[in-house]
Design a protein around this motif. Structure first.
Motif, PDB file in Angstrom:
ATOM      1  N   LYS A  45      56.288  30.427  36.510  1.00  0.00           N
ATOM      2  CA  LYS A  45      55.103  31.112  35.965  1.00  0.00           C
ATOM      3  C   LYS A  45      53.793  30.456  36.386  1.00  0.00           C
ATOM      4  N   LYS A  46      53.860  29.206  36.799  1.00  0.00           N
ATOM      5  CA  LYS A  46      52.644  28.509  37.229  1.00  0.00           C
ATOM      6  C   LYS A  46      52.407  28.619  38.731  1.00  0.00           C
ATOM      7  N   GLY A  47      53.315  29.334  39.419  1.00  0.00           N
ATOM      8  CA  GLY A  47      53.119  29.548  40.852  1.00  0.00           C
ATOM      9  C   GLY A  47      53.739  28.486  41.734  1.00  0.00           C
ATOM     10  N   TYR A  48      54.750  27.769  41.194  1.00  0.00           N
ATOM     11  CA  TYR A  48      55.385  26.686  41.967  1.00  0.00           C
ATOM     12  C   TYR A  48      56.858  26.974  42.245  1.00  0.00           C
ATOM     13  N   TYR A  49      57.293  26.499  43.411  1.00  0.00           N
ATOM     14  CA  TYR A  49      58.710  26.416  43.762  1.00  0.00           C
ATOM     15  C   TYR A  49      59.035  24.929  43.755  1.00  0.00           C
ATOM     16  N   GLY A  50      59.704  24.450  42.707  1.00  0.00           N
ATOM     17  CA  GLY A  50      59.863  23.005  42.588  1.00  0.00           C
ATOM     18  C   GLY A  50      58.481  22.372  42.597  1.00  0.00           C
ATOM     19  N   PRO A  51      58.229  21.380  43.464  1.00  0.00           N
ATOM     20  CA  PRO A  51      56.907  20.745  43.513  1.00  0.00           C
ATOM     21  C   PRO A  51      55.911  21.462  44.426  1.00  0.00           C
ATOM     22  N   PHE A  52      56.329  22.540  45.049  1.00  0.00           N
ATOM     23  CA  PHE A  52      55.503  23.186  46.073  1.00  0.00           C
ATOM     24  C   PHE A  52      54.896  24.502  45.570  1.00  0.00           C
ATOM     25  N   GLY A  53      53.698  24.811  46.072  1.00  0.00           N
ATOM     26  CA  GLY A  53      53.041  26.063  45.704  1.00  0.00           C
ATOM     27  C   GLY A  53      51.700  25.814  45.061  1.00  0.00           C
ATOM     28  N   GLY A  54      51.397  26.575  44.005  1.00  0.00           N
ATOM     29  CA  GLY A  54      50.133  26.430  43.306  1.00  0.00           C
ATOM     30  C   GLY A  54      49.001  27.168  43.995  1.00  0.00           C
ATOM     31  N   ALA A  55      47.803  26.947  43.491  1.00  0.00           N
ATOM     32  CA  ALA A  55      46.606  27.589  44.049  1.00  0.00           C
ATOM     33  C   ALA A  55      45.488  26.553  44.139  1.00  0.00           C
ATOM     34  N   TYR A  56      45.370  25.927  45.294  1.00  0.00           N
ATOM     35  CA  TYR A  56      44.350  24.898  45.542  1.00  0.00           C
ATOM     36  C   TYR A  56      43.220  25.558  46.326  1.00  0.00           C
ATOM     37  N   ILE A  57      42.242  26.034  45.601  1.00  0.00           N
ATOM     38  CA  ILE A  57      41.240  26.900  46.221  1.00  0.00           C
ATOM     39  C   ILE A  57      39.820  26.501  45.816  1.00  0.00           C
ATOM     40  N   PRO A  58      38.835  26.839  46.657  1.00  0.00           N
ATOM     41  CA  PRO A  58      37.440  26.595  46.277  1.00  0.00           C
ATOM     42  C   PRO A  58      37.062  27.427  45.048  1.00  0.00           C
ATOM     43  N   GLU A  59      36.108  26.916  44.305  1.00  0.00           N
ATOM     44  CA  GLU A  59      35.676  27.604  43.074  1.00  0.00           C
ATOM     45  C   GLU A  59      35.261  29.043  43.342  1.00  0.00           C
ATOM     46  N   MET A  60      34.669  29.291  44.506  1.00  0.00           N
ATOM     47  CA  MET A  60      34.199  30.639  44.837  1.00  0.00           C
ATOM     48  C   MET A  60      35.337  31.658  44.915  1.00  0.00           C
ATOM     49  N   LEU A  61      36.558  31.184  45.155  1.00  0.00           N
ATOM     50  CA  LEU A  61      37.680  32.110  45.296  1.00  0.00           C
ATOM     51  C   LEU A  61      38.439  32.355  43.993  1.00  0.00           C
ATOM     52  N   TYR A  62      38.115  31.591  42.950  1.00  0.00           N
ATOM     53  CA  TYR A  62      38.869  31.726  41.715  1.00  0.00           C
ATOM     54  C   TYR A  62      38.884  33.154  41.160  1.00  0.00           C
ATOM     55  N   PRO A  63      37.739  33.864  41.154  1.00  0.00           N
ATOM     56  CA  PRO A  63      37.788  35.234  40.616  1.00  0.00           C
ATOM     57  C   PRO A  63      38.785  36.127  41.364  1.00  0.00           C
ATOM     58  N   ASN A  64      38.800  36.040  42.686  1.00  0.00           N
ATOM     59  CA  ASN A  64      39.715  36.857  43.487  1.00  0.00           C
ATOM     60  C   ASN A  64      41.165  36.523  43.183  1.00  0.00           C
ATOM     61  N   GLU A  87      42.469  34.746  40.695  1.00  0.00           N
ATOM     62  CA  GLU A  87      42.853  34.979  39.292  1.00  0.00           C
ATOM     63  C   GLU A  87      43.100  36.462  39.024  1.00  0.00           C
ATOM     64  N   GLU A  88      42.289  37.320  39.646  1.00  0.00           N
ATOM     65  CA  GLU A  88      42.505  38.764  39.508  1.00  0.00           C
ATOM     66  C   GLU A  88      43.879  39.152  40.038  1.00  0.00           C
ATOM     67  N   GLN A 148      46.510  37.105  40.469  1.00  0.00           N
ATOM     68  CA  GLN A 148      47.548  36.488  39.637  1.00  0.00           C
ATOM     69  C   GLN A 148      47.790  37.290  38.364  1.00  0.00           C
ATOM     70  N   GLY A 149      46.701  37.791  37.790  1.00  0.00           N
ATOM     71  CA  GLY A 149      46.809  38.512  36.519  1.00  0.00           C
ATOM     72  C   GLY A 149      47.341  39.931  36.651  1.00  0.00           C
ATOM     73  N   LYS A 150      47.196  40.525  37.819  1.00  0.00           N
ATOM     74  CA  LYS A 150      47.488  41.955  37.935  1.00  0.00           C
ATOM     75  C   LYS A 150      48.596  42.347  38.907  1.00  0.00           C
ATOM     76  N   TYR A 151      48.961  41.446  39.842  1.00  0.00           N
ATOM     77  CA  TYR A 151      49.837  41.912  40.930  1.00  0.00           C
ATOM     78  C   TYR A 151      51.203  42.364  40.444  1.00  0.00           C
ATOM     79  N   LEU A 152      51.818  41.619  39.515  1.00  0.00           N
ATOM     80  CA  LEU A 152      53.156  42.004  39.048  1.00  0.00           C
ATOM     81  C   LEU A 152      53.119  43.318  38.298  1.00  0.00           C
ATOM     82  N   GLU A 153      52.115  43.444  37.435  1.00  0.00           N
ATOM     83  CA  GLU A 153      51.982  44.688  36.660  1.00  0.00           C
ATOM     84  C   GLU A 153      51.807  45.894  37.588  1.00  0.00           C
ATOM     85  N   ILE A 154      50.943  45.746  38.598  1.00  0.00           N
ATOM     86  CA  ILE A 154      50.666  46.868  39.506  1.00  0.00           C
ATOM     87  C   ILE A 154      51.884  47.224  40.341  1.00  0.00           C
ATOM     88  N   ILE A 155      52.534  46.212  40.946  1.00  0.00           N
ATOM     89  CA  ILE A 155      53.628  46.542  41.873  1.00  0.00           C
ATOM     90  C   ILE A 155      54.891  47.011  41.140  1.00  0.00           C
TER      91      ILE A 155
END
Length: 394
Positions: free
Chosen positions: A8-27, A29-30, A32-39
């Protein structure tokens, strides 16, 4: 959910996540919050499946390559992603992401591409939906994949050359991320592989999972058993392999073999064999394995194949490698080119040089005889004819 899928946090074991610049957080996060519901919406699934069937041409055939099989004494099935519209597996993902972008209200699409197949697939769905399309491509790749550049432009896409670094896939990805940071509101970034910040690795793998879903059904029809002994696929970032492995991950008796590009040799200094050479780190928004110097600078990858010269692998692949679920190996330029010619002359099928890496590993495997082997033929070799003809002096 099996232990090889994202948590649920976006990891496969120790790998994955979202290491992104602050400017990209809105995109991000949008998404992350909606893709499963939409697809998972019925209307999305209906349109996605209709397009895969009527536009892409799925299901792609599962072909028993009889002459190739005789060479190794096993039953080798080729999953023919090369027969998809646009000539590769990439279209499965771009169809899914363009439908997602539409539902998110995005009017402009950006993408990165190496071999050009993802760029072509993105330009194709943008033409289909009437959306603006900008594709970033390394200057070196533009030169060696000219037919795909022409296809993108003919579809109405703007192709922008990445002129920094090695001027290949890594640099195209950097440019696309910069664009997204500068245009966060109206733009959707269609990442072409199982890389990038969460949810991209999971989302792309889900769209590509149609490959293994069909394979299991087709194998059952042909052999009365939906589980092969071996599944092989080439890996750059790793989307065709992620799709090919997806529905076999929890079947531990099915051996998963991922084939990377060794270039001129793993120790030659000109390679893209990430699992052999890489260390843990962050690249393009996720924690994974990547080729880097002692002080963390990315090492430029090399492969004769424009689609495999990426300095890392997707986080799920890093976890499959680290956990031992997948076997990660590498094949040199020369071995891949010979395998491409071999398939062409045995079966009348010219494979993409990327796919030829997976085919080449058959030469190194030990079989007892009679096993069932599935190889993902991720793309066709039309785009690589210039490389093939120069290499073999044809």
């Amino acid at each position: 959910m099996n232990k090889y899928q994202v948590n649920k946090k976006g990891y496969y074991g120790p790998f994955g996540g979202a290491y992104i610049p602050e400017m990209l957080y809105p995109n991000v996060e949008e998404l992350q919050g909606k893709y499963l519901e939409i697809i998972q919406e019925e209307s999305f699934q209906q349109e996605f499946n209709e397009l895969l069937h009527d536009y892409v041409g799925r299901p792609s055939p599962l072909y028993l390559a009889k002459r190739l099989s005789q060479r190794y004494g096993v039953n080798i099935y080729l999953k023919r992603e090369d027969l998809n519209h646009t000539g590769a597996h990439k279209i499965n993902n771009t169809v899914g992401q363009i439908l997602l972008a539409e539902r998110l209200g995005k009017k402009r699409i950006i993408a990165e591409t190496g071999a050009g197949q993802h760029g072509v697939a993105t330009a194709t769905v943008c033409a289909l939906k009437g959306l603006e399309c900008v594709v970033y491509m390394g200057e070196v790749d533009i030169a060696r994949q000219a037919p795909n550049v022409a296809r993108m432009k003919m579809m109405g896409a703007k192709v922008v050359a990445a002129q920094s670094g090695s001027r290949t896939l890594k640099d195209a990805t950097n440019e696309a991320l910069r664009d997204w940071i500068n245009n966060p509101v109206d733009t959707h970034y269609i990442i072409g592989s199982v890389v990038g910040p969460h949810p991209y690795p999971d989302m792309v793998a889900k769209f590509q999972s149609i490959i293994s879903q069909e394979t299991k059904r087709q194998l059952l029809e042909k052999t009365q058993n939906d589980s092969p002994d071996y599944v092989l696929a080439c890996v750059g970032g790793g989307s065709n392999a992620a799709g090919m492995f997806y529905h076999f991950l929890d079947q531990e008796d099915v051996k998963l073999i991922a084939v990377e590009a060794a270039g001129h040799g793993v120790e030659s200094g000109e390679s893209a064999a990430t699992t052999a050479l890489g260390k843990e780190g962050v690249l393009h928004g996720s924690r994974s394995l990547l080729m880097q110097t002692a002080d963390g600078q990315v090492i430029e990858p090399y492969s004769i194949s424009a689609g495999l010269d990426y300095p890392g692998i997707g986080p799920q692949h890093a976890w499959l490698f680290k956990s031992g679920r997948g076997t990660y190996v590498s094949i040199t330029d020369d071995e891949a080119m010979q395998a491409g010619l071999r398939l062409t002359q045995l079966e009348g099928i010219i494979p993409a040089i990327e796919s030829s890496h997976a085919l080449a590993y058959l030469e190194k495997m030990s079989f007892r005889g009679g096993e069932t082997v599935v190889v993902c033929l991720s793309g066709r070799g039309d785009k690589d004819l210039d490389n093939y003809t120069k290499y073999f002096g044809l």
